[in-house]
Design a protein around this motif. Structure first.
Motif, PDB file in Angstrom:
ATOM      1  N   THR A 120       0.827  -1.134  -0.109  1.00 27.89           N
ATOM      2  CA  THR A 120       0.092   0.088  -0.111  1.00 27.89           C
ATOM      3  C   THR A 120       0.724   1.288  -0.172  1.00 27.89           C
ATOM      4  O   THR A 120       0.508   2.137  -0.664  1.00 27.89           O
TER       5      THR A 120
ATOM      6  N   VAL B  99       0.350 -10.366   8.478  1.00 29.96           N
ATOM      7  CA  VAL B  99       0.144  -9.099   8.146  1.00 29.96           C
ATOM      8  C   VAL B  99       0.655  -8.132   9.007  1.00 29.96           C
ATOM      9  O   VAL B  99       0.546  -8.379  10.472  1.00 29.96           O
TER      10      VAL B  99
ATOM     11  N   SER C 175       1.918  -3.997  10.446  1.00 33.34           N
ATOM     12  CA  SER C 175       2.627  -2.621  10.145  1.00 33.34           C
ATOM     13  C   SER C 175       3.853  -2.403   9.740  1.00 33.34           C
ATOM     14  O   SER C 175       4.654  -3.310  10.006  1.00 33.34           O
TER      15      SER C 175
ATOM     16  N   LEU D 286       1.380  -2.561   6.081  1.00 33.95           N
ATOM     17  CA  LEU D 286       0.880  -1.469   5.929  1.00 33.95           C
ATOM     18  C   LEU D 286       1.446  -0.178   6.750  1.00 33.95           C
ATOM     19  O   LEU D 286       1.830  -0.509   7.892  1.00 33.95           O
TER      20      LEU D 286
ATOM     21  N   THR E  73      -5.162   3.559   6.551  1.00 33.38           N
ATOM     22  CA  THR E  73      -6.331   2.599   6.714  1.00 33.38           C
ATOM     23  C   THR E  73      -6.972   2.166   5.649  1.00 33.38           C
ATOM     24  O   THR E  73      -7.947   1.612   5.377  1.00 33.38           O
ATOM     25  N   GLU E  74      -6.375   2.274   4.266  1.00 30.29           N
ATOM     26  CA  GLU E  74      -6.507   1.646   3.222  1.00 30.29           C
ATOM     27  C   GLU E  74      -6.092   0.156   3.117  1.00 30.29           C
ATOM     28  O   GLU E  74      -5.159   0.018   2.588  1.00 30.29           O
ATOM     29  N   VAL E  75      -7.091  -0.616   3.433  1.00 28.50           N
ATOM     30  CA  VAL E  75      -6.525  -2.145   3.665  1.00 28.50           C
ATOM     31  C   VAL E  75      -6.996  -3.089   2.538  1.00 28.50           C
ATOM     32  O   VAL E  75      -6.958  -4.322   2.435  1.00 28.50           O
TER      33      VAL E  75
ATOM     34  N   ILE F  84      -4.790  -5.320   1.038  1.00 27.89           N
ATOM     35  CA  ILE F  84      -4.301  -6.607   1.662  1.00 27.89           C
ATOM     36  C   ILE F  84      -5.483  -7.662   1.687  1.00 27.89           C
ATOM     37  O   ILE F  84      -5.049  -8.809   1.626  1.00 27.89           O
TER      38      ILE F  84
ATOM     39  N   ASN G 146      -1.675 -11.324  12.874  1.00 32.86           N
ATOM     40  CA  ASN G 146      -1.834  -9.821  12.651  1.00 32.86           C
ATOM     41  C   ASN G 146      -1.070  -9.081  13.631  1.00 32.86           C
ATOM     42  O   ASN G 146      -0.903  -9.366  14.731  1.00 32.86           O
TER      43      ASN G 146
ATOM     44  N   LEU H 131      -0.202  -5.955  13.199  1.00 34.05           N
ATOM     45  CA  LEU H 131      -0.710  -4.491  12.806  1.00 34.05           C
ATOM     46  C   LEU H 131      -0.887  -3.581  14.062  1.00 34.05           C
ATOM     47  O   LEU H 131      -0.852  -4.276  15.347  1.00 34.05           O
TER      48      LEU H 131
ATOM     49  N   SER I 290      -4.542   1.289  12.291  1.00 36.62           N
ATOM     50  CA  SER I 290      -4.708   0.399  11.262  1.00 36.62           C
ATOM     51  C   SER I 290      -5.768  -0.778  11.409  1.00 36.62           C
ATOM     52  O   SER I 290      -6.367  -1.518  10.581  1.00 36.62           O
TER      53      SER I 290
ATOM     54  N   PHE J 122      -8.679  -2.642   9.371  1.00 37.34           N
ATOM     55  CA  PHE J 122      -8.651  -4.185   9.127  1.00 37.34           C
ATOM     56  C   PHE J 122      -9.536  -5.051   9.643  1.00 37.34           C
ATOM     57  O   PHE J 122     -10.166  -5.648   8.804  1.00 37.34           O
TER      58      PHE J 122
END
Lengths: 385, 346, 431
Positions: free
Chosen positions: A353, C186, C188, C217, C222-224, C227, C243, C245, C249, C253
């Motif tokens: 992203t 997944v 951050s 990310l 916040t554009e998941v 993913i 996860n 993250l 986020s 998610f």
């Protein structure tokens, strides 16, 4: 084919959030040439309004009507953000008319204040603030007769606001001793805005999973676009707004109240930010930093879309949405699995992203080399003032 | 009328006096921690000078100076990472991500000479390229501002995301590196860096003054006030703007390098969106178009921030927001403009 | 002689300044709590350095509150007893502002300016990494309360959060045994998720799992949707998602995972390492119900010590508040330091550091002990999120000793850390 529809849908979904978020910004920018850096924070206010509406529904109304709280939140958010925007226009933006760079900085200052405001606001704080505003408005009247040396005269307003602020802080901290008044309303934490259950699922259509929340946002975007277009094209005030957008001084000469037009436009633009705020509660977190997550993307949309045509904004947002999705999810690799190794590596490199953002920006700068004024440049010949 | 000539001179020279005192007396009286802060804030004065050049004189409001600031910092940071290694060794963080050999673009930074030039030439080149692409198309005003901000975010994302190339979010640390056998973080080296900063601030100020005093400066001001007219008189405004933007970029790079070694770390946070806007406010508070004001603004505001965040961290954003509003509404010429303003008889 | 109007102006200015100063002092006094009793023989300053503003303030405020609560409790019980004297602990709070260089700057300030005996602080690994050189250069001591990625063992840091073998590794083992072999990672985009995932990949290689994909990310993004698309491609029929993250986020998610149908009901097992009770309340339990987390403490842990901790915390900060693992680790950390100081009979950081190894404390999670590698032994728990936002404890692996240098990763395999040994490479040596 599935993949194609999937990509299209997701790209549209991301793009429609961008459209909604950037719409208000574009309307205001088109009319006044002003970039409102507090736009993101107005979105945040919309999201906080959603939170309040949700809690009122939870606390007061029967459970059976809870699912529609999000619909009720939309007009409220429009109103709250719109009024906040109106206040901003009346107190700050108006004074800086014709100085767009200064407006940029001032609205940034407002955005900082709003961010900290939702973090710190408590009953004691609110009382102190009201008091400070009252004193700040009242004090200059008392001081009218006070003669200051010219160096200081220009600062009279500032000085009275600073002292009003200090009194407010003093009162707030005294009241803050009382525990019940000291509880922050929202605090710095993220708020829990839970979508009603009908917006938490998804619909399968032709092998594409479409989350209902995304569909809702797409619908909301279309509705908002339709509303804005109708307003600008058909209503009396809309026509006035367009007139002022095209030629401010001539409109003024013809008796259009440009000040009211400015205020109205700002109200609508800010209100749209509030609506966008409601929409993003379905997707992400609701907290003081909400605005910052969207604002720069909105700027890219405005730069790419150009001024004056909503279609530019829409196409720019959808374009950015689709490209970020295609690049970010690496779906090019799936479409063309037998890609040469070098290209493959390149695409994988950009398939996150954050790297997708890098690529999209590079593309925008390249695009501006061809079309410097965005997708739909204003027609006509003039030397930019 | 002018019955107080001394008063007028006093008004004129007080800001200078403040700076001279800050540079000469404070090192003796301040404890090392505060002195280190002063050194860092003075180095921020250099990036502020650059902003004053492009904004105060030329009317280009860049919200992306953090890019060039961080590039300068990274150039020096990379050199220091490599400098204290035995041959064949890699900086420690590479081990975390399984990187076995030094990425190619790190190689030249082993050379001190290359690094010395990279600190200011790389940011200048990046600024020049970005500026050229933007100015060439006569993108200006608010468009320019938000484009630079978008560029900033993109650089931030890139540096933040590339763990394997540049250690991502963590940034590069410099305190444990060695120069001439001493730790960069040691009091001795820090003190030397303070003096180096003072010298460079003066040099940067002199450079900016030289640029703005002559014909070049007049062209810049003319671009700010009426660019189309200047263009019609035959000036190639694009090249002037590109050049001055590159100079501001170089200054930002130098500033970033000095700031990095004095704070002990360079990280993508240097490219955070708010930080670059803060830089603009230093200049605005100090006084646009008064070079010395930019330096003063940087030092004063950062000290204020440091003190406020020690006492009441929650209020800093209110104060900062209020400052933005204040300087654009009530103090458009900043503190110095206000201080130096000619008294008009009421 | 000043002219009359000027004089008038100066007078006004003066009175204005006086009013300003008066209101300022009012504010200052209003904020300060009256000190209670005079039963102490002296004071010892400690630094508290967390983000009170910015993105991380959401999480770090709680940690700072837990530390302040522990300090209050210790002071109420008579302070730290050193050399026959009861010392009152005086916290000096600083704001790291979610900005790593600021953490380094404020650390310098606390050490040089305030001369604190110890600093409790940090949350993100990036902030710790930024502070580390400061503490090493000044040979001072930092107490860091958060679970982290390991691969570090500083003489100048004391870690009271979990190492991977006290959180991630047991969680992966549990997932492999109970939930499936196909993993999607997944996280951050910063050091903790990157390193934790490197370790997990090695562990999965060694224990028969398979990584079908991983993605990162940027913090705060916040554009998941991309993913989620990748997860769907990699795990069309369900599988395990780990996860890591952090921050905002997570909200995006989980909201969008639910919308896209990647839910426990559809065969996806989601294990998070940064979601505690606090975060559940902010995201909304509806979105998280049925997902898993591995921690060393849950509010639902049914022991008297745990219940007392939660009750005290709620009494102090409000009935709606919840306790969580980071808060517990921060709370225990302050007590461990106080006990270390009493054992060393000094608040000098070097003496406390030597005395600290072997010190135990009956923490809310159970009895924790400081090990020679400056980490602590901790209880390992795996829980499932319930409707009310609390965890149901699925597995209790008992107290596990910390391992700083990971034994799955080839580069650090066979290395160890033991600060009780007097060798120059005590921080990292081949066993």
């Amino acid at each position: 084919m599935n993949l194609f529809y999937d990509t299209l849908f997701n790209g549209l979904a991301i793009g429609s959030v961008l459209v909604l978020a950037a719409l208000g910004l574009a309307v205001v920018f088109g009319l006044m040439g002003v970039i409102n850096m507090a736009h993101g924070e107005l979105m945040m206010l919309g999201a906080y309004t959603t939170f309040v509406v949700q809690n009122v529904f939870k606390a007061v109304l029967p459970e059976s009507v809870f699912p529609i709280y999000i619909l009720v939140a939309i007009p409220f958010a429009f109103l709250v953000s719109g009024l906040a925007g109106l206040l901003l226009e009346k107190t700050v933006v108006r004074r800086l008319y014709g100085r767009p760079l200064e407006t940029l900085l001032a609205t940034w200052g407002v955005s900082l204040i709003l961010q900290q405001f939702v973090r710190s606001v408590s009953s004691a704080f609110a009382i102190g603030l009201l008091l400070a505003v009252a004193i700040g408005l009242f004090l200059p009247r008392l001081l009218v007769r006070v003669q200051l040396a010219p160096r200081w005269a220009g600062l009279k307003g500032t000085i009275s606001w600073i002292s009003a602020g200090l009194v407010g802080i003093g009162v707030a901290s005294l009241l803050g001793e009382e525990r019940s008044l000291d509880q922050p309303w929202f605090s710095a934490r993220n708020l829990d805005v839970t979508a009603p259950s009908w917006l938490r699922g998804s619909i399968e259509l032709g092998g594409v999973t479409m989350p209902t929340a995304r569909l809702f946002i797409i619908a909301l975007t279309i509705l908002a676009l339709w509303g804005v277009t109708w307003f600008l094209q058909k209503s009396v005030w809309g026509i006035r707004i367009r007139a002022v957008t095209q030629n401010r001084s001539m409109s003024d000469c013809l008796g259009i109240p440009t000040e009211t037009v400015d205020a109205l436009t700002f109200l609508i633009g800010s209100g749209l930010a509030g609506v966008a705020g409601v929409a993003v509660t379905l997707l992400g977190s609701v907290g003081p930093n909400l605005g910052g997550n969207y604002i720069v993307d909105c700027f890219m949309v405005v730069v790419l879309g150009g001024v004056g045509k909503l279609l530019g904004t829409v196409l720019a947002a959808l374009g950015i949405g689709v490209i970020s999705y295609v690049v970010g999810s690496g779906s090019l690799l799936l479409i063309w699995p037998a890609m040469p190794a070098g290209l493959n590596e390149l695409i994988t490199f950009f398939a996150t992203t954050s790297m997708a953002k890098v690529l999209v920006f590079a593309l925008i700068v390249l695009f501006l080399q061809v079309r410097p004024a965005g997708l739909f440049p204003p027609k006509g010949r003039m030397v930019e003032a | 009328m002018n019955s107080f000539p001394w008063l007028k001179a006093w008004r004129r020279w007080l800001p200078w006096l403040v700076l001279v005192v800050a540079a000469l007396v404070l090192p003796i009286v301040l404890p090392p921690f505060r002195l280190n802060l002063l050194g860092r804030f003075l180095s921020l004065g250099i990036v502020a000078l650059g902003i004053d050049l492009i904004w105060g004189y030329t009317g280009l409001l860049s919200l992306g100076q953090g890019i060039f600031f961080a590039l300068g910092g990274y150039a020096l940071g990379m050199h220091l990472q490599l400098g204290s290694l035995a041959p064949g060794q890699l900086p420690e963080f590479f081990g975390l991500y399984g990187v076995k050999s030094l990425p190619g673009f790190w190689q030249p930074f082993t050379s001190p000479l290359f690094t010395f030039f990279a600190i200011w030439i790389v940011p200048a080149l990046v600024a020049g390229l970005l500026g050229y692409l933007v100015f060439r198309n006569r993108i200006k005003g608010v468009y320019f501002s938000i484009l630079t901000q978008a560029a900033l975010l993109v650089f931030f994302n890139f540096f933040n995301g590339q763990q394997k190339l540049i250690n991502g979010t963590n940034g590069l640390k410099t305190d444990t590196a060695k120069v001439f056998g001493d730790l960069v973080g040691s009091d001795l080296v820090q003190k030397e860096l303070f003096w180096l900063t003072v010298v460079l601030v003066v040099a940067a100020w002199w450079l900016c003054r030289w640029l703005t005093k002559g014909r070049f400066g007049d062209v810049l001001v003319a671009i700010r006030d009426d660019e189309p007219r200047l263009r019609f008189t035959g000036y190639n405004t694009t090249s002037y703007k590109t050049l001055v933007f590159a100079v501001a970029g170089a200054l930002a790079g130098i500033s970033g390098a000095l700031y990095t070694v004095q704070s002990g770390i360079v990280s993508p946070q240097f490219m955070a969106v708010p930080f670059s806007i803060e830089m603009v406010i230093w200049v605005a508070v100090g006084g646009r178009g008064t070079l010395i004001g930019a330096v003063l603004g940087a030092v004063l505001i950062n000290f204020a921030k440091s003190l406020v965040s020690e006492q009441l961290p929650e209020t800093w954003l209110f104060i900062q927001g209020g400052l933005f509003l204040l300087v654009v509404t009530a103090l458009p010429d900043g503190l110095l403009g206000w201080w130096w303003r000619r008294e008009v008889k009421p | 002689m000043l002219s009359a109007p000027l004089q008038k102006t100066s007078f006004r200015l003066l009175s204005g300044a006086t009013a300003l100063a008066a209101s300022l002092s009012l504010v200052a006094c209003g904020g300060e709590k009256k000190s209670e009793g005079g039963a102490f023989d002296g004071e010892v300053k400690v630094g508290i350095l967390h983000s009170r503003s910015g993105t991380m303030a959401i999480s770090e405020n709680t940690v700072a509150e837990a530390e302040l609560m522990a300090i209050d409790e210790i002071n109420k019980a008579g302070g730290v007893l050193v050399d026959g004297k009861h010392l009152k602990i005086v916290p000096v709070e600083e704001d790291g502002a979610s900005d790593w260089p600021t953490f380094a700057e404020k650390s310098k300030k606390l050490i040089d300016q305030d001369k604190v005996a110890v600093v409790f602080g940090g949350w993100t690994s990036a902030s710790r990494k930024a502070m580390l050189p400061v503490y090493e250069a000044k040979d001072h001591f930092l107490y860091y309360p958060i679970q982290y990625e390991g691969q570090e063992c500083s003489k100048n840091i004391f870690y009271s959060g979990a190492t991977p073998n006290q959180q991630a590794e047991p969680a992966v083992q549990w997932l492999l045994k109970n939930k499936g072999k196909d993993f999607f990672l997944v996280g951050s985009d910063y050091v903790y998720p990157r390193t934790a995932n490197t370790i997990m990949k090695e562990q999965l290689k060694a224990e028969g799992g398979k990584v079908v994909g991983e993605d990162y990310l940027p913090l705060g993004n916040t554009e998941v949707a991309p993913i989620i698309a990748k997860i769907k491609q990699a795990l069309p029929k369900g599988g395990v998602i780990v996860n890591t993250l952090n921050g905002d986020s997570n909200v995006a998610f989980f909201k969008q995972m639910k919308a896209a149908g990647i839910t426990p009901a559809n065969g996806y097992s989601i294990m998070s390492f940064s979601i505690a009770e606090e975060e559940i309340a902010a995201i909304g339990p509806e979105y998280l119900e049925g997902t898993y987390a591995a921690w060393n403490f849950f509010q639902s842990l049914d022991t008297p010590a745990s219940k007392k901790f939660t009750a005290d915390f709620k009494a102090k900060y409000g009935e709606k508040r919840v306790t969580s693992d980071p808060a517990e680790a921060a709370y225990a950390m302050v007590y461990l330091w106080a006990k270390g100081a009493e054992k060393a009979n000094s608040v000098d950081d070097n003496k406390v550091r030597d005395a600290l190894v072997g010190v135990s404390f009956d923490a809310p999670e159970g009895k924790v002990t400081v090990e020679p590698n400056h980490h602590i032994s901790k209880l390992v728990l795996i829980g499932e999120v319930q409707k009310d936002g609390m965890f149901k404890i699925l597995e209790n692996k008992g107290i596990v000793k910390p391992i700083a240098w990971n034994q799955f990763v080839p580069e650090t395999k066979g290395y160890s850390c033991d600060w009780t040994q007097k060798r120059p490479d005590a921080g990292k040596f081949k066993m």
